[in-house]
Design an enzyme around this catalytic site. Structure first.
Site, mmCIF file in Angstrom:
data_model
loop_
_atom_site.group_PDB
_atom_site.id
_atom_site.type_symbol
_atom_site.label_atom_id
_atom_site.label_comp_id
_atom_site.label_asym_id
_atom_site.label_seq_id
_atom_site.Cartn_x
_atom_site.Cartn_y
_atom_site.Cartn_z
ATOM 1 N N ASP A 1 -4.133 -1.297 -26.913
ATOM 2 C CA ASP A 1 -5.136 -1.903 -27.794
ATOM 3 C C ASP A 1 -5.144 -1.329 -29.202
ATOM 4 O OD1 ASP A 1 -6.132 0.512 -26.857
ATOM 5 O OD2 ASP A 1 -7.842 -0.387 -25.820
ATOM 6 N N ASP B 1 -12.130 9.891 -26.122
ATOM 7 C CA ASP B 1 -12.037 9.378 -24.752
ATOM 8 C C ASP B 1 -11.709 10.415 -23.688
ATOM 9 O OD1 ASP B 1 -12.662 6.793 -25.603
ATOM 10 O OD2 ASP B 1 -10.572 6.275 -25.920
#
Length: 778
Positions: free
Chosen positions: A54, A463
């Site tokens: 992404d 993350d």
């Protein structure tokens, strides 16, 4: 370390004799580290596989090494938006051709439109066609697809499903030019949480409705629409209709696959994913010969994402749930066309150990995937949840069309696969899953340090928190205690590198009162949480902000990022973060750094004003320096071994068009700053081992110098600069952090947003001839 490629550098000061120097580029190994929204197998050539990410480009599978090759390192700093891939298509007629729909955001985070990248050599080189609208590789619904599709009978014809109300587009010349299909009647009524239409999400062809060299006549398209979501053309895309009798459940069609027996299989979920699949969903199949629809959902009401049909046996289906979250997501397999399904695991609360897995996971190449929690059962009382999980955000799942035993599927953290998935079909059989993400490095790097002793590299990441790399060729364990998914900054004590401190962002899955700081006294091997530098409360969303560790490690200065109406002042600690005292004279939210020689000196920067403390962070005084940037994307830094020497980097940023940008230095503790000539903008600044015959650390910066944006090194305090990368090695938005290695001259660590930790070393290969410099090898 294994590196690939050469880049040739030149000194950009015209007064200096030209010098040629080659660099080798590689990555510190983490293995994965981000969401894999799409995996695409070529239908006609074995082992030709691509995966898209992404924010971190696209990869091609290398069967000789069982690893992936990054294909988009060329994405530039200025065009970072192209690093997100919303769809990918590999040509079944001419396998050398591959296409990428490039573009990261459709919202106002960028002003840049998307592009179709097309390659005739499997992604080694690319041509580009700019689109008149944005493309959303990192937008909601990004694992739906594929939006790009190639006509299997006439491969000069491609279709692309657009977002934002732009409908369906077609190319008839191998993707060189595109026109909107005006007859396509739908753009979709479903809006993502930014307010944008997700649009046309997949296209699939019926190859039996055409002949070689002639356009396929029957085409199906899925649209993010809660009423009419499946459309069909029977005349080669000239006209379209909503497919009769389609389900009216209000769900979105995540994937649609036309099996060789003429059945169109579709996975549905309530929401678009990848984070939230909603509370409902279904799996349906449509018999294109009879017009009959059949609900074949493994379990009624679950949201479904990843979907696969065995090309060799259309009765073999697999589907994955879309974010059930607890205790785990599920994968189902059917060998009878969806009449019955077998799950990868079962749960029976009547048993002493209620969960029974029909799979194993080998994650030895990425040991951090257990999130620092070893063993199977996290919840001893139930045994329901395991680490690592089978997955989450399983938006794409594929059966190899050439090998029915092999599957691959993407998760929010890695790519898993198996070479014996048919074992599930046998009574008592076990599927052996393993991490198949070797070569994929899609981490977002927020902070990097390379201390003079101990581990050569420690990182703060988005993350997955960050890592301590004793060996950059091996993926390490995750840093925990405390664990948090996002760590925005990390620092160490220059004179005592055993002391390392990192700060953490609020994690929406955790209690707001949990600590946002971790302290290590053994160079990051073990950690202990500190206390928060504010009176926290339930639901507190304060983020870590910036941390500065004094040169001897006796004082910490912390500038949290306020997440509530309450003030979050800059504070200092003299007991390794156990208690905090509010600093005076410096505004909330300032970027803070420490002098690397004087343990009592700290610095701050906010809104173009520079602040200095000479009493261990207790009080700060504003400097008289003027003309400094009001906005930076990276941390300003003081130079090791040079008391009072400070460098500030700033790049142009559309968030503040009035902010100054360039590179500044001070040699008098920030009392005055001088702007460095010829450096038009600089996103980052870092220091590494001094060059031979020099007494000042080498400088590294991702900067624009004499009109060229690249990674530069200076061995003479910024008087001259050497570009050490080339146009094939640009690594997108590397605007947050960079550092040299204090123990190896020429080595640089570059933090990227989606391309991992890039490592550059001076090549052992002698400089090439001029003709080779003009045409660098890849």
């Amino acid at each position: 370390m294994v590196f690939s490629g050469f880049s040739f550098s030149t000194i950009v000061d015209a007064k200096t004799k030209a010098k040629k120097e080659s660099y080798e580029w590689g990555r510190a190994k983490v293995v994965g580290g981000g969401f894999i929204p799409g995996i695409v197998f070529n239908e006609t050539e074995e082992d030709l596989i691509y995966t898209r990410t992404d924010i971190g480009g696209a990869y091609r599978w290398d069967p000789d090494t069982n690893s992936w090759i990054q294909l988009m390192d060329f994405v530039s700093f200025d065009e970072w938006n192209l690093a997100g891939v919303d769809s990918l298509a590999t040509d079944p007629v001419d396998p050398d051709r591959v296409y990428v729909a490039a573009g990261t955001y459709t919202n106002d985070w960028t002003t840049m439109n998307g592009a179709i990248l097309r390659s005739q050599d499997r992604g080694d080189t690319w041509e580009r066609t700019d689109l008149p609208f944005k493309v959303g590789g990192n937008m909601p619904g990004r694992s739906m697809g594929e939006r790009l599709s190639i006509d299997p009978n006439d491969n000069s014809i491609l279709y692309f499903g657009a977002r934002g109300g732009h409908g369906l587009w077609r190319s008839t010349n191998y993707g060189e030019t595109w026109e909107q299909v005006e007859s396509f009647p739908a753009t979709g009524n479903y809006l993502d949480y930014y307010g944008g239409e997700i649009g046309v999400v997949w296209i699939t062809f019926d190859p039996n409705s055409g002949s070689k060299g002639e356009a396929t006549q029957t085409i199906y398209a899925g649209v993010a629409d809660t009423e009419k979501s499946i459309y069909r053309s029977l005349d080669g895309g000239q006209s379209w209709e909503a497919l009769p009798g389609q389900p009216q459940q209000g769900y979105l069609p995540h994937h649609g696959i036309l099996a060789v027996n003429g059945e169109l299989v579709i996975s549905y979920n309530e929401n678009e994913g990848p984070y939230d699949g909603g509370q409902g969903g279904a799996v349906w199949k449509y018999n294109t010969n009879t017009g009959e629809w059949t609900d074949i959902s493994p379990v009624q009401g679950e949201p479904y994402g990843g979907l696969a049909v065995d090309a060799k046996n259309p009765d073999v289906l697999m589907v994955a749930t879309m974010n059930l979250w607890w205790p785990d997501d599920q994968i189902y397999r059917s060998t009878d066309g969806g009449q019955t399904w077998k799950p990868f695991w079962t749960l029976d609360w009547g048993e002493d150990l209620p969960r029974k897995n029909h799979f194993t996971i080998d994650y030895s190449v990425a040991p951090w995937l257990d999130w620092g929690q070893k063993g199977n059962a996290i919840e001893a009382q139930t045994g329901a949840e395991i680490q690592p999980k089978l997955g989450w955000m399983i938006g794409d799942l594929n059966i190899d069309p050439h090998n029915s035993d092999r599957i691959m599927y993407g998760t929010g953290a890695t790519l898993y696969g198996s070479n014996n998935v048919t074992a599930l079909d046998d009574e008592g059989g076990t599927v052996n899953l393993s991490v198949m993400a070797e070569g994929i490095e899609e981490t977002a790097i927020l902070g990097l340090i390379s201390p003079p002793s101990g581990a050569p590299l420690l990182s703060a990441m988005g993350d997955i928190g960050g890592f301590r790399h004793e060996d950059v060729t091996k993926a390490p364990e995750m840093i925990t205690n405390p664990y948090n998914g996002n760590s925005p900054d990390i620092d160490y004590a220059e004179n005592n590198p055993n002391i390392v401190v990192r700060v953490l962002n609020h994690d929406g899955n955790r209690d707001g009162t949990e600590p946002r700081i971790g302290i290590s006294t053994d160079n990051g091997i073990t950690w202990q949480p500190g206390s928060n530098a504010w009176e926290h409360q339930q639901g507190d969303r304060t983020n870590g902000g910036w941390i500065a560790v004094g040169a001897d490690g006796d004082v910490l200065v912390w500038s949290p990022e306020g997440g509530s109406a309450q003030a979050r002042p800059v504070s200092y600690s003299t007991d390794l973060g156990q208690t905090w005292i509010e600093s005076e004279g410096i505004p909330e939210g300032a970027v803070v750094s420490s002098d690397r020689v004087n343990p009592n000196t700290f610095y701050g920067l906010k809104d173009g004003v520079f602040y200095v403390s000479t009493d261990g962070g207790a009080t700060f005084t504003a400097s008289a320096a003027e003309g400094l940037p009001s906005l930076t994307t990276s941390k300003f830094k003081a130079v090791p071994g040079k008391e009072g020497h400070i460098w500030i980097a700033a790049a142009a940023d559309n968030r503040d068009a009035e902010s100054e940008y360039g590179l500044w230095r001070s040699t008098d503790f920030g009392s005055t700053f001088s702007k460095v000539d010829r450096v038009e903008e600089a996103a980052t600044i870092g220091f590494g081992k001094v060059a031979p015959k020099s007494d000042y650390m080498a400088l590294y910066s991702y900067a624009r110098i004499n009109g060229v944006m690249g990674i530069f090194r200076s061995d003479d305090e910024g008087k001259t600069w050497i570009r050490i990368n080339d146009d094939d090695h640009q690594f997108g938005a590397a605007n947050r952090t960079i550092t040299g290695d204090p123990n190896k001259y020429g080595r640089v660590y570059v933090g990227t947003n989606g391309f991992g930790i890039v490592i550059g070393d001076i090549s052992a290969t002698k400089s090439k001839k001029k003709k080779d410099i003009l045409k660098p090898k890849s």
